[in-house]
Design an enzyme around this catalytic site. Structure first.
Site, PDB file in Angstrom:
ATOM      1  N   SER A  16       1.129  -0.972  -0.029  1.00  0.00           N
ATOM      2  CA  SER A  16      -0.231  -0.330   0.111  1.00  0.00           C
ATOM      3  C   SER A  16       0.926   1.371  -0.307  1.00  0.00           C
ATOM      4  O   SER A  16       2.242   0.872  -0.069  1.00  0.00           O
ATOM      5  CB  SER A  16      -1.499   0.338   1.030  1.00  0.00           C
ATOM      6  OG  SER A  16      -0.131  -0.039   2.158  1.00  0.00           O
TER       7      SER A  16
ATOM      8  N   SER B 127       3.688   2.186   2.851  1.00  0.00           N
ATOM      9  CA  SER B 127       4.476   1.128   3.212  1.00  0.00           C
ATOM     10  C   SER B 127       5.972   1.047   2.973  1.00  0.00           C
ATOM     11  O   SER B 127       6.856   0.016   3.290  1.00  0.00           O
ATOM     12  CB  SER B 127       4.135  -0.273   2.393  1.00  0.00           C
ATOM     13  OG  SER B 127       4.304  -0.276   1.176  1.00  0.00           O
ATOM     14  N   GLY B 128       6.558   1.384   1.974  1.00  0.00           N
ATOM     15  CA  GLY B 128       7.946   1.633   1.933  1.00  0.00           C
ATOM     16  C   GLY B 128       8.664   0.970   0.426  1.00  0.00           C
ATOM     17  O   GLY B 128       9.751   1.580   0.920  1.00  0.00           O
ATOM     18  N   LYS B 129       7.751   1.012   0.072  1.00  0.00           N
ATOM     19  CA  LYS B 129       7.949   0.463  -1.599  1.00  0.00           C
ATOM     20  C   LYS B 129       9.094   0.839  -2.211  1.00  0.00           C
ATOM     21  O   LYS B 129      10.902   0.297  -2.274  1.00  0.00           O
ATOM     22  CB  LYS B 129       6.501   0.451  -1.894  1.00  0.00           C
ATOM     23  CG  LYS B 129       5.955  -0.145  -2.011  1.00  0.00           C
ATOM     24  CD  LYS B 129       4.902  -0.037  -2.635  1.00  0.00           C
ATOM     25  CE  LYS B 129       4.480   1.028  -3.036  1.00  0.00           C
ATOM     26  NZ  LYS B 129       3.967   1.985  -2.315  1.00  0.00           N
ATOM     27  N   THR B 130       9.461   2.467  -2.145  1.00  0.00           N
ATOM     28  CA  THR B 130      10.541   3.018  -2.602  1.00  0.00           C
ATOM     29  C   THR B 130      11.844   2.971  -2.097  1.00  0.00           C
ATOM     30  O   THR B 130      12.832   3.265  -2.608  1.00  0.00           O
ATOM     31  CB  THR B 130      10.745   4.514  -3.209  1.00  0.00           C
ATOM     32  OG1 THR B 130       8.653   4.153  -3.704  1.00  0.00           O
ATOM     33  CG2 THR B 130      10.564   5.204  -3.393  1.00  0.00           C
TER      34      THR B 130
ATOM     35  N   ASP C 170      10.479   2.378 -10.708  1.00  0.00           N
ATOM     36  CA  ASP C 170       9.273   3.397  -9.681  1.00  0.00           C
ATOM     37  C   ASP C 170       8.051   2.940  -9.772  1.00  0.00           C
ATOM     38  O   ASP C 170       7.957   3.454 -11.232  1.00  0.00           O
ATOM     39  CB  ASP C 170       9.867   3.901  -8.928  1.00  0.00           C
ATOM     40  CG  ASP C 170       9.409   4.368  -7.519  1.00  0.00           C
ATOM     41  OD1 ASP C 170       8.928   3.226  -6.852  1.00  0.00           O
ATOM     42  OD2 ASP C 170       9.393   5.117  -6.713  1.00  0.00           O
ATOM     43  N   GLU C 171       7.273   3.459  -8.727  1.00  0.00           N
ATOM     44  CA  GLU C 171       5.416   3.611  -9.479  1.00  0.00           C
ATOM     45  C   GLU C 171       5.377   2.739 -10.869  1.00  0.00           C
ATOM     46  O   GLU C 171       4.644   3.088 -11.626  1.00  0.00           O
ATOM     47  CB  GLU C 171       5.348   4.600  -9.583  1.00  0.00           C
ATOM     48  CG  GLU C 171       5.672   6.191  -8.530  1.00  0.00           C
ATOM     49  CD  GLU C 171       4.903   6.008  -7.382  1.00  0.00           C
ATOM     50  OE1 GLU C 171       3.442   5.391  -7.679  1.00  0.00           O
ATOM     51  OE2 GLU C 171       5.733   6.729  -6.579  1.00  0.00           O
TER      52      GLU C 171
ATOM     53  N   CYS D 238      -1.927   0.945   9.743  1.00  0.00           N
ATOM     54  CA  CYS D 238      -3.281   0.957   9.745  1.00  0.00           C
ATOM     55  C   CYS D 238      -2.917   2.757  10.582  1.00  0.00           C
ATOM     56  O   CYS D 238      -3.260   2.024  12.028  1.00  0.00           O
ATOM     57  CB  CYS D 238      -4.344   0.468  10.630  1.00  0.00           C
ATOM     58  SG  CYS D 238      -5.849   0.872  10.331  1.00  0.00           S
TER      59      CYS D 238
ATOM     60  N   CYS E 254      -5.996  -1.213   7.560  1.00  0.00           N
ATOM     61  CA  CYS E 254      -6.052  -2.861   7.664  1.00  0.00           C
ATOM     62  C   CYS E 254      -6.858  -2.399   6.634  1.00  0.00           C
ATOM     63  O   CYS E 254      -8.139  -2.034   6.231  1.00  0.00           O
ATOM     64  CB  CYS E 254      -6.153  -2.959   8.495  1.00  0.00           C
ATOM     65  SG  CYS E 254      -7.253  -2.829  10.091  1.00  0.00           S
TER      66      CYS E 254
HETATM   67 ZN    ZN Z   1      -7.205  -0.757  11.098  1.00  0.00          ZN
END
Ligand code: ZN
Length: 210
Positions: A21, A24-27, A92-93, A149, A181
């Site tokens: 999401s 979430s620290g993807k990059t 990215d993205e 969340c 969440c």
């Molecule tokens: Zn929640």
């Protein structure tokens, strides 16, 4: 977090997907892997969709402002033209590219490159966000990251949109979305109010796109 890389032959390429999401620290994870490769004197190139101009025209910028130079491209086929002799390709993205991204990544991997793609796996209605699902299917390694969340503190799998809109491409992450969440995620934002909502929230126009 990072997959154990079993490949030892420099001839063998592969695909890694980093998904999750928003927030979430993807990059950050993409940048971490690219930096490690660069320290090992591997030739790295990072690409991002030209549409993602939230912060900076020519750098991949994560929300914590880790910066690594990158090249904006308008289509996946441009990546093939611009990779030259890079052995590690970061993208990215990924969700903002069309489905030809899958074939481009496959071609790069077949050509012996390590390809790392970060992107949202779901859109704001929690639908799989093409072409990330297809990419995950053909990837050797998939890392799914979670935010926290903001309502209950559980691992967050969804990106909750806080403002009505009918486009998947609404940018400007921090004001428009928050991680939630499964239990706290609301499919129809007009039925909900943001976590730190105020009373006048209910005056918003319902999102006609849903
Ligand atoms: Zn929640």
């Amino acid at each position: 977090m990072e997959p154990t890389i079993l490949h030892t032959s420099s001839k063998a390429g592969w695909i890694e997907v980093i998904c999750g999401s928003m927030f979430s620290g993807k990059t950050e994870e993409l940048i971490r892997r690219m930096r490690r490769a660069r320290i090992a004197k591997q030739r790295v190139e990072i690409f991002k969709p030209a549409i993602d101009t939230r912060f900076d025209e020519d750098a991949v910028v994560s929300h914590d402002e880790s910066v690594i130079p990158s090249t904006p491209v308008s289509s996946p086929s441009q990546i093939l033209l611009l990779t030259s002799d890079a052995t590690v390709i970061g993208i990215d993205e990924g969700q903002f590219f069309d489905e030809t991204l899958v074939e481009v990544c496959t071609q790069l991997a077949r050509d012996g490159r390590r390809v790392i793609v970060a992107g949202l796996d779901q859109d704001y209605l929690a639908r799989p966000f093409e072409p990330m699902p297809q990419l995950m299917a053909v990837a050797e390694y998939v890392t799914k990251l979670h935010a926290i969340c903001v309502v209950c503190g559980a691992p967050a799998n969804h990106s909750q949109r806080l403002t009505p809109a009918d486009s998947r491409l609404l940018l400007g992450a921090t004001e428009s979305y928050e991680p939630r969440c499964r239990r706290c995620f609301k499919m129809h934002p007009e039925m909900d109010v943001p976590h730190e909502a105020v009373a006048n929230e209910r005056t918003q126009t319902p999102d006609s796109g849903m």
